[in-house]
Design a protein around this motif. Structure first.
Motif, PDB file in Angstrom:
ATOM      1  N   ARG A  35      45.097   3.000  37.339  1.00 60.07           N
ATOM      2  CA  ARG A  35      44.854   3.295  38.755  1.00 60.07           C
ATOM      3  C   ARG A  35      43.377   3.594  38.979  1.00 60.07           C
ATOM      4  O   ARG A  35      42.570   3.558  38.069  1.00 60.07           O
ATOM      5  N   THR A  36      43.029   3.947  40.205  1.00 58.40           N
ATOM      6  CA  THR A  36      41.636   4.227  40.559  1.00 58.40           C
ATOM      7  C   THR A  36      41.255   5.634  40.120  1.00 58.40           C
ATOM      8  O   THR A  36      41.913   6.600  40.502  1.00 58.40           O
ATOM      9  N   SER A  38      38.113   8.225  40.303  1.00 58.32           N
ATOM     10  CA  SER A  38      36.817   8.504  40.919  1.00 58.32           C
ATOM     11  C   SER A  38      36.216   9.726  40.254  1.00 58.32           C
ATOM     12  O   SER A  38      36.896  10.737  40.091  1.00 58.32           O
ATOM     13  N   LYS A  45      39.102  12.393  40.312  1.00 58.56           N
ATOM     14  CA  LYS A  45      40.274  12.142  41.142  1.00 58.56           C
ATOM     15  C   LYS A  45      40.964  10.874  40.674  1.00 58.56           C
ATOM     16  O   LYS A  45      40.319   9.862  40.444  1.00 58.56           O
ATOM     17  N   CYS A  47      43.793   8.155  41.870  1.00 59.29           N
ATOM     18  CA  CYS A  47      44.463   7.694  43.087  1.00 59.29           C
ATOM     19  C   CYS A  47      45.282   6.449  42.792  1.00 59.29           C
ATOM     20  O   CYS A  47      44.893   5.615  41.980  1.00 59.29           O
ATOM     21  N   ILE A  59      50.982   6.293  37.479  1.00 57.01           N
ATOM     22  CA  ILE A  59      50.118   7.458  37.680  1.00 57.01           C
ATOM     23  C   ILE A  59      50.371   8.493  36.591  1.00 57.01           C
ATOM     24  O   ILE A  59      49.439   9.083  36.047  1.00 57.01           O
ATOM     25  N   HIS A  86      49.815  14.092  48.629  1.00 57.53           N
ATOM     26  CA  HIS A  86      50.648  12.935  48.958  1.00 57.53           C
ATOM     27  C   HIS A  86      50.236  12.451  50.344  1.00 57.53           C
ATOM     28  O   HIS A  86      50.347  13.195  51.319  1.00 57.53           O
ATOM     29  N   ASP A 111      37.389  17.818  50.033  1.00 62.08           N
ATOM     30  CA  ASP A 111      36.671  17.012  49.061  1.00 62.08           C
ATOM     31  C   ASP A 111      35.257  16.770  49.567  1.00 62.08           C
ATOM     32  O   ASP A 111      35.081  16.220  50.660  1.00 62.08           O
ATOM     33  N   GLU A 118      47.648  15.415  54.525  1.00 61.47           N
ATOM     34  CA  GLU A 118      48.523  14.345  54.034  1.00 61.47           C
ATOM     35  C   GLU A 118      48.769  13.248  55.065  1.00 61.47           C
ATOM     36  O   GLU A 118      49.227  12.171  54.727  1.00 61.47           O
TER      37      GLU A 118
END
Length: 197
Positions: A35-36, A38, A45, A47, A59, A86, A111, A118
């Motif tokens: 997954r991504t 960062s 993070k 994501c 995940i 979420h 952030d 959410e």
């Protein structure tokens, strides 16, 4: 003048080289991650979209990889700061763990100074920006004798921080009509500051 100290491991806090060395050290964190991932300084993070069970499993596998990386490199994630946000409507909100501990779910996170919830609603960010600007106005009113235009321009950074991200989001009643733009709210805040000039 600081005294010289022997460093057994790591980099002393506050050093100019510390951040660069940490980035080199942590550069392989995303190795094998599906997954991504960062990374910004020491903030990481993960994501990914979870529309089916496979997305949730992917995940969780990535979280397991990150935990193994941390163990292999004699590091620990601060699990008290790890949160799951979420995002989206109809999200099944699966639970995740990092190592043996379950990660707490959060309805809102901040952030890089921007609050997001959410539902990707940015109205809280608009309210926080207005509150900061009002605090600055109060400080100017109470402590600064010169109320020149340059002094009041101290408001601009608080009102314009990350505006590109939340531009066009619904704002609270005080900051314009629902669906109005943040500029309308900023104009109201600037009018509130006008008597100081």
């Amino acid at each position: 003048m600081s005294k010289w100290r022997t460093v057994m491991s790591g980099v002393p806090q506050g050093s100019v080289l510390g951040l660069a060395l940490f980035n080199v050290f942590a550069s392989d964190t995303d190795s094998g991650i599906e997954r991504t991932l960062s990374k910004f300084a020491d903030d990481t993070k993960l994501c990914g979209a979870v529309d089916m069970l496979e997305g949730r499993d992917a995940i969780q596998k990535d979280l397991d990889r990150l935990e193994r990386w941390a163990r292999a490199n004699c590091m620990k994630f601060n699990k008290a700061k790890c949160k799951v946000l979420h995002v989206g409507w109809g999200n099944p909100k699966p639970s995740y763990r990092l190592g043996r501990e379950w990660i707490e779910s959060s309805p809102e996170e901040k952030d890089l100074g921007v609050s997001i919830d959410e539902k990707l609603n940015m109205s809280r960010q608009c309210v926080l920006a207005a509150q900061k600007a009002n605090c600055v106005l109060g400080c100017i009113k109470n402590s600064v004798t010169s109320r020149s235009r340059e002094v009041v321009l101290l408001l601009r950074p608080h009102l314009g921080y990350c505006i590109q991200l939340w531009l066009g989001s619904p704002v609270q009643e005080r900051h314009g009509a629902v669906g109005g733009s943040p500029e309308e709210g900023h104009e109201a805040d600037q009018r509130a500051g006008a008597p100081l000039l």
